[in-house]
Design a protein around this motif. Structure first.
Motif, PDB file in Angstrom:
ATOM      1  N   UNK A 228       9.744   3.009   1.020  1.00  0.00           N
ATOM      2  CA  UNK A 228      10.209   3.722   2.206  1.00  0.00           C
ATOM      3  C   UNK A 228      11.700   3.452   2.356  1.00  0.00           C
ATOM      4  N   UNK A 229      12.512   4.502   2.252  1.00  0.00           N
ATOM      5  CA  UNK A 229      13.967   4.356   2.293  1.00  0.00           C
ATOM      6  C   UNK A 229      14.488   5.049   3.545  1.00  0.00           C
TER       7      UNK A 229
ATOM      8  N   UNK B  57       0.164  -5.252  -2.585  1.00  0.00           N
ATOM      9  CA  UNK B  57       1.184  -6.179  -2.107  1.00  0.00           C
ATOM     10  C   UNK B  57       2.207  -5.463  -1.254  1.00  0.00           C
ATOM     11  N   UNK B  58       2.955  -6.233  -0.456  1.00  0.00           N
ATOM     12  CA  UNK B  58       3.903  -5.679   0.510  1.00  0.00           C
ATOM     13  C   UNK B  58       5.221  -6.420   0.378  1.00  0.00           C
ATOM     14  N   UNK B  59       6.259  -5.739  -0.128  1.00  0.00           N
ATOM     15  CA  UNK B  59       7.610  -6.294  -0.137  1.00  0.00           C
ATOM     16  C   UNK B  59       8.225  -5.938   1.218  1.00  0.00           C
ATOM     17  N   UNK B  60       8.409  -6.962   2.062  1.00  0.00           N
ATOM     18  CA  UNK B  60       8.723  -6.713   3.471  1.00  0.00           C
ATOM     19  C   UNK B  60       9.841  -7.605   3.969  1.00  0.00           C
TER      20      UNK B  60
ATOM     21  N   UNK C 259       2.544   3.735   7.734  1.00  0.00           N
ATOM     22  CA  UNK C 259       2.419   2.355   7.251  1.00  0.00           C
ATOM     23  C   UNK C 259       1.001   1.811   7.383  1.00  0.00           C
ATOM     24  N   UNK C 260       0.328   2.100   8.489  1.00  0.00           N
ATOM     25  CA  UNK C 260      -1.024   1.579   8.669  1.00  0.00           C
ATOM     26  C   UNK C 260      -1.975   2.167   7.634  1.00  0.00           C
TER      27      UNK C 260
ATOM     28  N   UNK D  38       8.983  -1.756   2.275  1.00  0.00           N
ATOM     29  CA  UNK D  38       9.579  -1.197   3.492  1.00  0.00           C
ATOM     30  C   UNK D  38      10.325  -2.289   4.232  1.00  0.00           C
ATOM     31  N   UNK D  39      11.532  -1.965   4.688  1.00  0.00           N
ATOM     32  CA  UNK D  39      12.354  -2.916   5.434  1.00  0.00           C
ATOM     33  C   UNK D  39      12.491  -2.531   6.903  1.00  0.00           C
TER      34      UNK D  39
END
Length: 488
Positions: free
Chosen positions: A321-322, A379-382, A368-369, A292-293
Motif C-alpha cells: 500500500x503506497x 506476514x505484515x511489514x508495518x 486492511x482488515x 503498509x505504513x
C-alpha cells in the motif's frame, strides 16, 4: 432518560475509528453518547453509526481558512480554535436550555486534552482517552523516571516496574531520535507534540491529562496487563483498558474474511476491495507479505527505493500500500522541491509491470482488515501504529516491524520482545534501512512457522470476540461514572 456522555476525538481516522466504536459500547450500556466532531469528518461517519440507538453525532462547523497555510501547526491551530468555539457554544446552549441534558461526563482524546479547561468551566468532568496502547505510555513514563541515557553499547538497562523484556539498549535510545526535531511548539491549546522529543524527557501528556479524573486506554489485559497496571499505579487515577476498539463484526468473524466496506467509508484507490480479495484467492495459504505504513508517516525516499528493490529481487508475493507523496515529506532527507516531483508522487515507478501478478500495489485506500483476515496473508511489514498492530494480532498475522517515530517504537518492542510475534526489520532502525535488511527480514518472517504458531495462539485469546477483560473494564467505568454522577 439515559445519562449522556460526550466523546471528543482527535482528527484523523486512527483516532476517529476507535471513538466511534467506543460510542457503541457505551450506548449498549444505556448511556446516550454524543460524538462531537468537526464537520470536516462528517463523510467519514457511516450511516450505521448515525442510526445506532442512543448515539448522536454533533458536528461543529468549520469554515475553511481565509488564507491556506502550508504549515501544519497553523492549520492545527485554526482547527483547534474552531473546535473550541463550537464546544463552548454547545455547552452554553445545554446550560441555558432547561429541556436539554447536560453531559454527565466527557471522554476526550488525549491529543485534545486542551478541551479539559472548557469542560471544567461548565462543570463537566472529563476522562482522557488514549487511542494508542498502554505499553508506549508506560515506557515513556518509565524512561522519564529512570532517564537511562548512560546505557553503554552491549548493556541492557531494566526499566523499574516493567517486564524485563522491555529493558533499554543503546539501539532503543537511538531509535527514539531517528528524525531529530525542535522542541514541541507551545500554543494556547497546549503542546503540538504529545510524545517526548528526546529519550528520557517528561512525556507532554503527563501534565496535559492532570485535570482528568481517569484514563481510558484502547487496549486489554490479554495483551498489555502489566503496562495498564503500571500506568494506573504511576498516575494515581483510575485506568481502564477498554479495547482494542475494532468493529464488533471483526471480533465475531474470527476465522473468516472480513470486508472493510461494510463498516468503513471506502476512499480513493486504484483497486477495488473485490479485486484485492480475488487476487489473494489465487495465492497459497500464508504466502503473501502485506506492506503498509499508514497514512501519516513512512520511511525516507531512499528507503522506499530500497524496499522496491528488495521486493523486485524477492520471489515472494506481496501487497504494498503506497500513499500519496510517499518518501517525499518524511524521513531525515529534505522534501523535494515542488517543481521536481509531480503533486502526487508514488513510489516505486514501474514496479507493478516488472513483478507482474506476483505483486499488487495499492495506491490510496486499502481494505486492511480484509487483507489481514485472508488466509493467504502470511506476514505484515508495518510501522506498528497501534490500530494496525491490534488488527493484525487479532488475525494471527506475525510482523516485520519497521517503526518510524513516537509510540511506534514501543509498539514494535511489545510485538517483538514481549509478545514475541514478530521481528525487527533491523537491529538499529535509527540508521537507513538497507535492501539486505528487508530481503533477510522477509525470508526470516515467512519461513518461521513457530512465529506463525505463536501469532495464531495469541489471536486465539479473542476467538470468542471482544476481550472479556475490556467488557469488565467498560462495566466498571459505567459504574464509576454513575456513582460519581450521583455524588455530584
Amino acid at each position: 432518560m439515559a445519562d449522556e456522555i460526550w466523546i471528543v476525538p482527535f482528527f484523523g481516522q486512527g483516532h476517529l475509528f476507535p471513538s466511534m466504536e467506543l460510542c457503541k459500547h457505551l450506548a449498549s450500556r444505556n448511556f446516550k453518547t454524543v460524538l462531537v466532531i468537526s464537520s470536516k469528518l462528517s463523510s467519514t461517519v457511516p450511516l450505521s453509526l448515525r442510526q445506532y440507538p442512543l448515539v448522536e453525532i454533533n458536528e461543529i462547523s468549520e469554515a475553511p481558512p481565509l488564507e491556506p497555510s502550508s504549515q501544519p501547526l497553523h492549520s492545527h491551530h485554526e482547527h483547534h480554535s474552531q473546535i473550541a468555539l463550537g464546544l463552548k457554544k454547545l455547552l452554553s446552549t445545554r446550560n441555558h436550555d432547561q429541556s436539554s441534558v447536560r453531559p454527565l461526563y466527557a471522554v476526550v482524546d488525549m491529543k485534545m486534552s486542551w478541551t479539559f479547561d472548557i469542560f471544567n468551566r461548565y462543570e463537566v468532568p472529563a476522562v482522557s482517552f488514549f487511542t494508542s496502547g498502554a505499553c508506549s505510555a508506560a515506557v515513556e513514563y518509565a524512561m522519564w523516571k529512570a532517564h537511562p541515557l548512560d546505557v553503554k553499547a552491549g548493556e541492557t538497562r531494566l526499566l523499574p516496574g516493567l517486564p524485563e523484556e522491555m529493558a533499554i539498549t543503546v539501539s532503543d535510545l537511538k531509535r527514539q531520535i531517528r528524525f531529530p526535531t525542535e522542541p514541541p511548539p507551545q500554543t494556547k491549546f497546549g503542546p503540538e507534540r504529545h510524545h517526548p522529543t528526546n529519550p528520557g524527557d517528561k512525556p507532554p501528556w503527563v501534565e496535559a491529562i492532570e485535570p482528568c479524573i481517569g484514563v481510558m486506554i484502547n487496549t486489554c489485559d490479554e495483551l498489555e496487563q502489566p503496562f495498564i497496571e503500571y500506568v494506573s499505579n504511576k498516575l494515581g487515577k483510575p485506568v481502564w483498558g477498554v479495547g482494542p476498539f475494532l468493529p464488533e463484526q471483526y471480533w465475531k468473524s474470527a476465522g473468516s474474511v472480513f470486508y472493510d466496506h461494510k463498516f468503513r467509508t471506502n476512499q480513493k484507490s486504484n483497486v477495488s476491495e473485490n479485486e484485492v480479495n480475488k487476487w489473494l484467492d489465487t495465492k497459497p495459504s500464508g504466502s503473501v507479505l502485506y506492506i503498509s505504513f499508514g497514512t501519516v508517516v513512512g520511511p525516507s525516499k531512499e528507503e522506499y527505493e530500497m524496499l522496491a528493490e528488495a521486493l523486485e529481487a524477492s520471489t515472494r508475493s506481496f501487497i504494498w500500500v503506497v500513499r500519496a507523496n510517499a518518501g517525499l515529506s518524511t524521513g531525515p532527507s529534505k522534501p523535494s522541491q515542488p517543481d521536481s516531483e509531480p503533486e502526487e508522487a508514488y513510489f516505486p515507478y514501474g514496479l507493478q509491470t516488472r513483478v507482474g501478478n506476483r505483486g499488487l500495489i495499492i495506491r490510496g485506500w486499502a481494505p486492511q482488515l480484509l487483507i489481514l483476515s485472508h488466509p493467504s496473508t502470511g506476514g505484515f511489514l508495518s510501522h506498528c501504529g497501534w490500530n494496525s498492530t491490534v488488527e493484525a494480532i487479532g488475525r494471527g498475522v506475525p510482523f516485520l516491524a519497521w517503526p518510524i517515530r513516537g509510540d511506534q517504537h514501543s509498539d514494535a518492542k511489545l510485538i517483538t520482545s514481549y509478545l514475541k510475534v514478530g521481528y525487527m526489520i533491523s537491529k538499529d532502525v535509527s540508521q537507513t534501512i538497507k535492501k539486505e535488511n528487508i530481503t533477510r527480514g522477509i525470508e526470516k518472517l515467512l519461513n518461521d512457522q513457530e512465529m506463525k504458531q505463536r501469532a495464531v495462539k495469541l489471536s486465539a485469546k479473542f476467538e470468542h470476540g471482544f476481550p472479556t477483560s475490556s467488557v469488565a473494564a467498560l462495566d466498571a467505568f459505567g459504574d464509576f461514572i454513575r456513582h460519581k454522577g450521583r455524588e455530584t
